[in-house]
Design a protein around this motif. Structure first.
Motif, PDB file in Angstrom:
ATOM      1  N   LYS A  40       0.821  -1.213   0.000  1.00  0.00           N
ATOM      2  CA  LYS A  40       0.000   0.000   0.000  1.00  0.00           C
ATOM      3  C   LYS A  40       0.854   1.262   0.000  1.00  0.00           C
ATOM      4  O   LYS A  40       0.398   2.300  -0.471  1.00  0.00           O
ATOM      5  CB  LYS A  40      -0.956  -0.009   1.191  1.00  0.00           C
ATOM      6  CG  LYS A  40      -2.079  -1.017   1.023  1.00  0.00           C
ATOM      7  CD  LYS A  40      -3.071  -0.921   2.159  1.00  0.00           C
ATOM      8  CE  LYS A  40      -4.282  -1.802   1.897  1.00  0.00           C
ATOM      9  NZ  LYS A  40      -5.276  -1.687   2.967  1.00  0.00           N
ATOM     10  N   ILE A  41       2.067   1.179   0.525  1.00  0.00           N
ATOM     11  CA  ILE A  41       2.947   2.342   0.444  1.00  0.00           C
ATOM     12  C   ILE A  41       3.660   2.317  -0.899  1.00  0.00           C
ATOM     13  O   ILE A  41       3.916   1.253  -1.465  1.00  0.00           O
ATOM     14  CB  ILE A  41       3.964   2.397   1.610  1.00  0.00           C
ATOM     15  CG1 ILE A  41       4.916   1.202   1.568  1.00  0.00           C
ATOM     16  CG2 ILE A  41       3.263   2.516   2.943  1.00  0.00           C
ATOM     17  CD1 ILE A  41       6.122   1.344   2.481  1.00  0.00           C
ATOM     18  N   HIS A  42       3.950   3.495  -1.417  1.00  0.00           N
ATOM     19  CA  HIS A  42       4.600   3.582  -2.719  1.00  0.00           C
ATOM     20  C   HIS A  42       6.104   3.392  -2.574  1.00  0.00           C
ATOM     21  O   HIS A  42       6.774   4.172  -1.920  1.00  0.00           O
ATOM     22  CB  HIS A  42       4.304   4.924  -3.389  1.00  0.00           C
ATOM     23  CG  HIS A  42       4.863   4.997  -4.776  1.00  0.00           C
ATOM     24  ND1 HIS A  42       4.196   4.470  -5.851  1.00  0.00           N
ATOM     25  CD2 HIS A  42       6.036   5.479  -5.249  1.00  0.00           C
ATOM     26  CE1 HIS A  42       4.920   4.652  -6.943  1.00  0.00           C
ATOM     27  NE2 HIS A  42       6.049   5.258  -6.591  1.00  0.00           N
ATOM     28  N   ILE A  43       6.588   2.328  -3.176  1.00  0.00           N
ATOM     29  CA  ILE A  43       8.016   2.084  -3.339  1.00  0.00           C
ATOM     30  C   ILE A  43       8.188   1.841  -4.831  1.00  0.00           C
ATOM     31  O   ILE A  43       7.514   0.986  -5.404  1.00  0.00           O
ATOM     32  CB  ILE A  43       8.489   0.845  -2.542  1.00  0.00           C
ATOM     33  CG1 ILE A  43       8.200   1.004  -1.047  1.00  0.00           C
ATOM     34  CG2 ILE A  43       9.974   0.590  -2.793  1.00  0.00           C
ATOM     35  CD1 ILE A  43       8.420  -0.263  -0.232  1.00  0.00           C
ATOM     36  N   LYS A  44       9.055   2.600  -5.458  1.00  0.00           N
ATOM     37  CA  LYS A  44       9.161   2.549  -6.919  1.00  0.00           C
ATOM     38  C   LYS A  44       9.560   1.173  -7.447  1.00  0.00           C
ATOM     39  O   LYS A  44       8.955   0.680  -8.400  1.00  0.00           O
ATOM     40  CB  LYS A  44      10.149   3.603  -7.403  1.00  0.00           C
ATOM     41  CG  LYS A  44      10.285   3.655  -8.905  1.00  0.00           C
ATOM     42  CD  LYS A  44      11.208   4.754  -9.355  1.00  0.00           C
ATOM     43  CE  LYS A  44      11.346   4.727 -10.867  1.00  0.00           C
ATOM     44  NZ  LYS A  44      12.227   5.787 -11.363  1.00  0.00           N
ATOM     45  N   SER A  45      10.573   0.559  -6.861  1.00  0.00           N
ATOM     46  CA  SER A  45      11.044  -0.732  -7.373  1.00  0.00           C
ATOM     47  C   SER A  45      11.846  -1.441  -6.295  1.00  0.00           C
ATOM     48  O   SER A  45      12.120  -0.886  -5.230  1.00  0.00           O
ATOM     49  CB  SER A  45      11.913  -0.548  -8.626  1.00  0.00           C
ATOM     50  OG  SER A  45      13.198  -0.052  -8.281  1.00  0.00           O
ATOM     51  N   LEU A  46      12.255  -2.648  -6.599  1.00  0.00           N
ATOM     52  CA  LEU A  46      13.084  -3.413  -5.684  1.00  0.00           C
ATOM     53  C   LEU A  46      14.365  -2.656  -5.349  1.00  0.00           C
ATOM     54  O   LEU A  46      14.880  -2.750  -4.235  1.00  0.00           O
ATOM     55  CB  LEU A  46      13.396  -4.783  -6.301  1.00  0.00           C
ATOM     56  CG  LEU A  46      13.992  -5.842  -5.404  1.00  0.00           C
ATOM     57  CD1 LEU A  46      13.054  -6.176  -4.248  1.00  0.00           C
ATOM     58  CD2 LEU A  46      14.286  -7.094  -6.205  1.00  0.00           C
ATOM     59  N   ASP A  47      14.875  -1.878  -6.302  1.00  0.00           N
ATOM     60  CA  ASP A  47      16.079  -1.084  -6.064  1.00  0.00           C
ATOM     61  C   ASP A  47      15.872  -0.011  -4.998  1.00  0.00           C
ATOM     62  O   ASP A  47      16.844   0.535  -4.486  1.00  0.00           O
ATOM     63  CB  ASP A  47      16.536  -0.383  -7.352  1.00  0.00           C
ATOM     64  CG  ASP A  47      17.225  -1.326  -8.317  1.00  0.00           C
ATOM     65  OD1 ASP A  47      17.690  -2.400  -7.892  1.00  0.00           O
ATOM     66  OD2 ASP A  47      17.301  -0.976  -9.509  1.00  0.00           O
ATOM     67  N   GLN A  48      14.630   0.302  -4.693  1.00  0.00           N
ATOM     68  CA  GLN A  48      14.333   1.393  -3.766  1.00  0.00           C
ATOM     69  C   GLN A  48      14.018   0.926  -2.349  1.00  0.00           C
ATOM     70  O   GLN A  48      13.765   1.760  -1.477  1.00  0.00           O
ATOM     71  CB  GLN A  48      13.143   2.207  -4.289  1.00  0.00           C
ATOM     72  CG  GLN A  48      13.308   2.725  -5.696  1.00  0.00           C
ATOM     73  CD  GLN A  48      14.507   3.644  -5.852  1.00  0.00           C
ATOM     74  OE1 GLN A  48      14.710   4.533  -5.050  1.00  0.00           O
ATOM     75  NE2 GLN A  48      15.312   3.417  -6.880  1.00  0.00           N
ATOM     76  N   ILE A  49      14.002  -0.395  -2.105  1.00  0.00           N
ATOM     77  CA  ILE A  49      13.684  -0.834  -0.752  1.00  0.00           C
ATOM     78  C   ILE A  49      14.852  -0.526   0.180  1.00  0.00           C
ATOM     79  O   ILE A  49      16.008  -0.459  -0.241  1.00  0.00           O
ATOM     80  CB  ILE A  49      13.282  -2.328  -0.662  1.00  0.00           C
ATOM     81  CG1 ILE A  49      14.413  -3.250  -1.081  1.00  0.00           C
ATOM     82  CG2 ILE A  49      12.025  -2.595  -1.457  1.00  0.00           C
ATOM     83  CD1 ILE A  49      14.132  -4.713  -0.792  1.00  0.00           C
ATOM     84  N   SER A  50      14.517  -0.322   1.437  1.00  0.00           N
ATOM     85  CA  SER A  50      15.521  -0.018   2.446  1.00  0.00           C
ATOM     86  C   SER A  50      15.348  -0.981   3.616  1.00  0.00           C
ATOM     87  O   SER A  50      14.396  -1.767   3.663  1.00  0.00           O
ATOM     88  CB  SER A  50      15.366   1.425   2.922  1.00  0.00           C
ATOM     89  OG  SER A  50      14.148   1.571   3.627  1.00  0.00           O
ATOM     90  N   LYS A  51      16.241  -0.876   4.560  1.00  0.00           N
ATOM     91  CA  LYS A  51      16.180  -1.710   5.757  1.00  0.00           C
ATOM     92  C   LYS A  51      14.833  -1.541   6.462  1.00  0.00           C
ATOM     93  O   LYS A  51      14.301  -2.496   7.028  1.00  0.00           O
ATOM     94  CB  LYS A  51      17.332  -1.337   6.688  1.00  0.00           C
ATOM     95  CG  LYS A  51      17.503  -2.233   7.859  1.00  0.00           C
ATOM     96  CD  LYS A  51      18.757  -1.850   8.645  1.00  0.00           C
ATOM     97  CE  LYS A  51      18.963  -2.810   9.793  1.00  0.00           C
ATOM     98  NZ  LYS A  51      20.188  -2.511  10.530  1.00  0.00           N
TER      99      LYS A  51
END
Length: 112
Positions: free
Chosen positions: A43-54
């Motif tokens: 539900k939260i916007h994360i652009k792509s797998l490259d943008q995930i954080s800890k």
């Protein structure tokens, strides 16, 4: 924000919803590539797998714990494939991280 999956998560755009909780929505793909083909979208916007954080570790873990539960509920008994397309060369067409789950048929490799 003009994001297709954010709009689906907010129910501004209809979908064939199969699951919703406080973190994700899961819905049937509009162009299925297998007898069972659904997407899981945070539900939260994360652009792509490259943008995930800890900070997203719990969310990603939630998604991967949910996948076998939904696969089982949808009658996938003999295995399934989980796909994440990342970036243009990876085939990502919607800039919002999502995971495809495909099952109820034998998958070929490489995927085409």
């Amino acid at each position: 924000m003009d994001c297709l999956f954010c709009k689906i998560a907010e129910k501004e755009i209809p979908s064939d919803l199969i699951h919703e909780d406080e973190f994700v929505v899961a819905f049937k793909d509009i162009n299925p590539q297998a007898p069972v083909h659904f997407l899981i979208v945070p539900k939260i916007h994360i652009k792509s797998l490259d943008q995930i954080s800890k900070e997203d570790n719990a969310l990603i873990s939630h998604i991967f714990n949910l996948i076998p539960k939904l696969a089982n509920e949808l009658g996938i008994e003999n295995g399934y494939r989980v796909v994440n397309n990342c970036g243009p060369d990876g085939g990502q067409t919607v800039d919002h991280i999502h995971f495809h789950v495909l099952g109820k048929r034998e998958m070929l490799w490489p995927p085409g």
